[in-house]
Design an enzyme around this catalytic site. Structure first.
Site, PDB file in Angstrom:
ATOM      1  N   LYS A 173       0.890  -1.169   0.000  1.00 40.48           N
ATOM      2  CA  LYS A 173       0.000   0.000   0.000  1.00 40.48           C
ATOM      3  C   LYS A 173       0.925   1.216   0.000  1.00 40.48           C
ATOM      4  O   LYS A 173       1.462   1.620   1.031  1.00 40.48           O
ATOM      5  CB  LYS A 173      -0.872  -0.019   1.260  1.00 40.48           C
ATOM      6  CG  LYS A 173      -2.187   0.741   1.160  1.00 40.48           C
ATOM      7  CD  LYS A 173      -2.086   2.223   0.878  1.00 40.48           C
ATOM      8  CE  LYS A 173      -1.802   3.082   2.078  1.00 40.48           C
ATOM      9  NZ  LYS A 173      -1.605   4.511   1.709  1.00 40.48           N
ATOM     10  N   GLU A 383       9.264  16.544  14.872  1.00 43.22           N
ATOM     11  CA  GLU A 383       9.754  16.279  13.516  1.00 43.22           C
ATOM     12  C   GLU A 383       9.068  17.240  12.536  1.00 43.22           C
ATOM     13  O   GLU A 383       7.841  17.253  12.420  1.00 43.22           O
ATOM     14  CB  GLU A 383       9.442  14.830  13.117  1.00 43.22           C
ATOM     15  CG  GLU A 383      10.059  14.459  11.781  1.00 43.22           C
ATOM     16  CD  GLU A 383       9.713  13.045  11.338  1.00 43.22           C
ATOM     17  OE1 GLU A 383       8.545  12.643  11.460  1.00 43.22           O
ATOM     18  OE2 GLU A 383      10.623  12.340  10.869  1.00 43.22           O
TER      19      GLU A 383
HETATM   20  P1  NDP Z   1       2.238   8.592   7.352  1.00 44.83           P
HETATM   21  O1  NDP Z   1       2.426   7.892   8.643  1.00 44.83           O
HETATM   22  O2  NDP Z   1       1.227   9.646   7.261  1.00 44.83           O
HETATM   23  O3  NDP Z   1       1.880   7.546   6.186  1.00 44.83           O
HETATM   24  C1  NDP Z   1       2.683   6.429   5.893  1.00 44.83           C
HETATM   25  C2  NDP Z   1       1.818   5.390   5.217  1.00 44.83           C
HETATM   26  O4  NDP Z   1       0.837   4.895   6.136  1.00 44.83           O
HETATM   27  C3  NDP Z   1       1.020   5.950   4.038  1.00 44.83           C
HETATM   28  O5  NDP Z   1       0.936   4.966   3.035  1.00 44.83           O
HETATM   29  C4  NDP Z   1      -0.328   6.222   4.687  1.00 44.83           C
HETATM   30  O6  NDP Z   1      -1.392   6.347   3.819  1.00 44.83           O
HETATM   31  C5  NDP Z   1      -0.467   5.009   5.579  1.00 44.83           C
HETATM   32  N1  NDP Z   1      -1.449   5.145   6.648  1.00 44.83           N
HETATM   33  C6  NDP Z   1      -1.924   6.276   7.218  1.00 44.83           C
HETATM   34  N2  NDP Z   1      -2.826   5.968   8.192  1.00 44.83           N
HETATM   35  C7  NDP Z   1      -2.927   4.613   8.216  1.00 44.83           C
HETATM   36  C8  NDP Z   1      -3.690   3.688   8.998  1.00 44.83           C
HETATM   37  N3  NDP Z   1      -4.523   4.083   9.949  1.00 44.83           N
HETATM   38  N4  NDP Z   1      -3.532   2.381   8.770  1.00 44.83           N
HETATM   39  C9  NDP Z   1      -2.672   1.939   7.819  1.00 44.83           C
HETATM   40  N5  NDP Z   1      -1.935   2.766   7.043  1.00 44.83           N
HETATM   41  C10 NDP Z   1      -2.043   4.089   7.241  1.00 44.83           C
HETATM   42  O7  NDP Z   1       3.669   9.126   6.943  1.00 44.83           O
HETATM   43  P2  NDP Z   1       4.054   9.986   5.659  1.00 44.83           P
HETATM   44  O8  NDP Z   1       3.628   9.280   4.415  1.00 44.83           O
HETATM   45  O9  NDP Z   1       3.606  11.379   5.876  1.00 44.83           O
HETATM   46  O10 NDP Z   1       5.643   9.895   5.697  1.00 44.83           O
HETATM   47  C11 NDP Z   1       6.402  10.714   6.504  1.00 44.83           C
HETATM   48  C12 NDP Z   1       6.765  10.021   7.806  1.00 44.83           C
HETATM   49  O11 NDP Z   1       7.440   8.809   7.546  1.00 44.83           O
HETATM   50  C13 NDP Z   1       7.724  10.847   8.646  1.00 44.83           C
HETATM   51  O12 NDP Z   1       7.342  10.846   9.990  1.00 44.83           O
HETATM   52  C14 NDP Z   1       9.043  10.118   8.501  1.00 44.83           C
HETATM   53  O13 NDP Z   1       9.926  10.314   9.545  1.00 44.83           O
HETATM   54  C15 NDP Z   1       8.606   8.709   8.361  1.00 44.83           C
HETATM   55  N6  NDP Z   1       9.636   7.927   7.675  1.00 44.83           N
HETATM   56  C16 NDP Z   1      10.386   7.031   8.382  1.00 44.83           C
HETATM   57  C17 NDP Z   1      11.403   6.329   7.781  1.00 44.83           C
HETATM   58  C18 NDP Z   1      12.198   5.307   8.549  1.00 44.83           C
HETATM   59  O14 NDP Z   1      12.799   4.445   7.917  1.00 44.83           O
HETATM   60  N7  NDP Z   1      12.233   5.320   9.872  1.00 44.83           N
HETATM   61  C19 NDP Z   1      11.746   6.535   6.368  1.00 44.83           C
HETATM   62  C20 NDP Z   1      10.886   7.467   5.717  1.00 44.83           C
HETATM   63  C21 NDP Z   1       9.877   8.151   6.365  1.00 44.83           C
HETATM   64  P3  NDP Z   1      -1.722   7.770   3.118  1.00 44.83           P
HETATM   65  O15 NDP Z   1      -1.321   7.535   1.758  1.00 44.83           O
HETATM   66  O16 NDP Z   1      -3.171   8.013   3.246  1.00 44.83           O
HETATM   67  O17 NDP Z   1      -0.956   8.829   3.813  1.00 44.83           O
END
Ligand code: NDP
Length: 488
Positions: A173, A383
């Site tokens: 996803k 962050e």
């Molecule tokens: P999000 O947590 O908003 O989203 C990540 C993914 O989760 C997206 O595909 C999102 O869908 C999905 N999602 C959101 N809500 C749910 C739910 N309730 N159940 C299942 N899936 C869900 O993060 P971002 O996409 O905004 O990415 C940025 C964040 O990711 C930052 O905090 C960053 O630090 C972190 N990150 C961490 C990394 C690591 O390796 N530690 C590497 C890269 C980023 P949707 O498309 O709707 O948003």
């Protein structure tokens, strides 16, 4: 604009969710509209995944035969590398030099896990009786891989390659903001002849598609990269299901400069560590600790160099800083710049949108450095996920370590010093999954990656990255040929 289908169990389908648009952050023009999956599509993908992974055509493959599929996918990524890199910089706004590197790393990830799958060994364990005791590894089942928008294809490869290498089926996803590269990966896996059902790519929102996947009783593991709040919500569902979950979450990483560092090297490293990917990086070195006696000179030079970074069209090979992913995300980042000033922070550079008329339709933000705030300020603790860093002077090692570790996160860190013993001492004392010494943001697929504390649970990559998608089974085989005496 026609709607791109999703990839469900080996066939391209219109999906039953509400289609969503992928928008180019450099000009906010729509790139594509993609089909999304609803709960019924998720259910169909899980059912197909379970059937495919238990099908002898996949289940009974020898490791080198499974590895051959991964090698073929890697070769196809390499064949299409330039096209994929161009598409990715349109989909998420990263400069082309960065997206080329991400595509290259995705191919490397498939090759690495192909090799690991061929070399995975079980154990003959020391027995305590007349039997042979063994420990073997087996796949988990259907894995849900949920990815963010900041490093498409590299993030997906990091999950899909080990999950498949371990013998699982996997459902991806991707982020609703960057669905295109995951769909391209599905095309290549299909072309590579991966048996149908083993991979599905289901775009959609987290609230609909992501939540349905996580809650589905047939999903045996969720591997998630994204924000800490989402990770916590997924963890709660996983607790109810008693399901393993790996969480790669956010960060607020310290990058520490000592007076005895090679200053030019440190400045380049701090700039790269913070501003590459326009700061939209979980490992961004966004809390910059500088030893007090060089603080004024170092920060002046750093700000001068940050102000000179080349902001521009991600298509240009000269561009160092591209646009933020969406206008809403730029607003959020700008909100933090305003907050920093309310908290008493002073701007050393940036804090505004670039004036270049050519950049007005994109979500650009100038690289921003802020000083005058304490480590406990919200700007220094939360962050921001944009090109914004906080400068924090420090006087001695003990105070530095206490402050650097004073965060809910524990993802990454950097140390710049000419004193190897000090680097070792501090590197061991920092609460972070990764410590870079006189470098930053360098990666090897053979080295584990993951966070401590609210930066996550589990590690990806490296040899054990394969076992993260497997479970152990213990077998005892009688060697005595005698009945168990108790029953006599
Ligand atoms: P999000 O947590 O908003 O989203 C990540 C993914 O989760 C997206 O595909 C999102 O869908 C999905 N999602 C959101 N809500 C749910 C739910 N309730 N159940 C299942 N899936 C869900 O993060 P971002 O996409 O905004 O990415 C940025 C964040 O990711 C930052 O905090 C960053 O630090 C972190 N990150 C961490 C990394 C690591 O390796 N530690 C590497 C890269 C980023 P949707 O498309 O709707 O948003």
């Amino acid at each position: 604009m026609s709607i791109l289908p999703l990839y469900l169990a080996g066939s391209w389908q219109p999906g039953h969710g509400v289609p969503l648009a992928s928008v180019n952050p450099a000009d906010n023009q729509p790139l594509a509209t993609v089909a999304t999956a609803d709960a019924a599509d998720v259910d169909a993908a899980v059912t197909a995944g379970q059937a495919a992974m238990h099908d002898p055509a996949w289940r009974d493959l020898l490791p080198h035969q499974r590895a051959a599929y991964l090698h073929r996918i890697a070769a196809l990524i390499e064949r299409d590398a330039e096209r994929l890199a161009q598409l990715q910089r349109q989909d998420n706004g990263k400069p082309i030099l960065e997206t080329r590197a991400l595509v290259g790393s995705a191919a490397g990830t498939f090759r690495y896990f192909a090799a690991i799958c061929e070399t995975l060994e079980g154990d003959i364990t020391p027995s305590r009786g007349s039997y042979l005791s063994l420990s073997t590894w087996e796949p988990l089942g259907v894995v849900a891989a949920i990815t963010p928008w900041n490093s498409p294809i590299a993030s997906e490869a990091q999950k899909v390659a080990p999950a498949l290498a371990a013998g699982n089926a996997v459902i991806v996803k991707p982020s609703e903001f960057t669905p295109l590269l995951a769909l391209e990966l599905a095309k290549l896996a299909d072309e590579a002849g991966l048996p149908k059902g083993l991979l599905s790519v289901l775009p959609g929102t987290g609230a609909v598609t992501g939540a349905a996947l996580v809650a589905h009783p047939g999903v045996a593991k969720v591997t998630f990269t994204g924000g800490t709040a989402t990770g916590r919500a997924i963890g709660r569902v996983a607790a109810d299901k008693i399901m393993p979950v790996s969480l790669e979450l956010g960060g607020k990483s310290p990058n520490i400069v000592f007076a005895d560092a090679d200053i030019d090297q440190a400045i380049n490293g701090v700039l790269f560590g913070l501003f590459s990917s326009q700061g939209q990086s979980c490992i961004a070195g966004s809390r910059i600790f500088v030893e007090e006696r060089i603080y004024a000179a170092f920060t002046a030079k750093l700000a001068e160099r940050a102000a000179a970074l080349r902001i521009g069209d991600p298509a240009s090979e000269r561009t160092q800083i591209g646009p933020a992913i969406t206008p809403q995300h730029r607003n959020k980042v700008e909100g933090y710049v305003a907050l920093a000033q309310q908290e008493g922070g002073r701007l050393l550079c940036g804090g505004s949108r670039p004036a270049d008329p050519a950049l007005q339709s994109g979500n650009y933000i100038a690289p921003t450095l802020i000083e005058g705030l304490g480590n406990r300020s919200r700007t220094a603790q939360e962050e921001i996920f944009g090109p914004v860093g906080v400068l924090l002077p420090f006087r001695n090692e003990d105070a530095l370590i206490a402050e650097a570790n004073d965060t809910v996160y524990g993802l990454a860190s950097g140390i710049w010093t000419g004193d190897f013993r000090r680097a070792w001492r501090i590197g061991r004392a920092l609460n972070a999954g990764t410590v870079w010494i006189n470098t930053y943001k360098q990666f090897s697929i053979a080295t584990p990656f993951g966070g401590n504390a609210e930066s996550g649970i589990g590690r990806e990559k490296a040899r054990d990255g394969l076992k993260a998608y497997m479970r152990q089974k213990s077998l005892y085989v009688d060697l005595s040929g005698r009945p168990i005496p108790w029953a006599d």
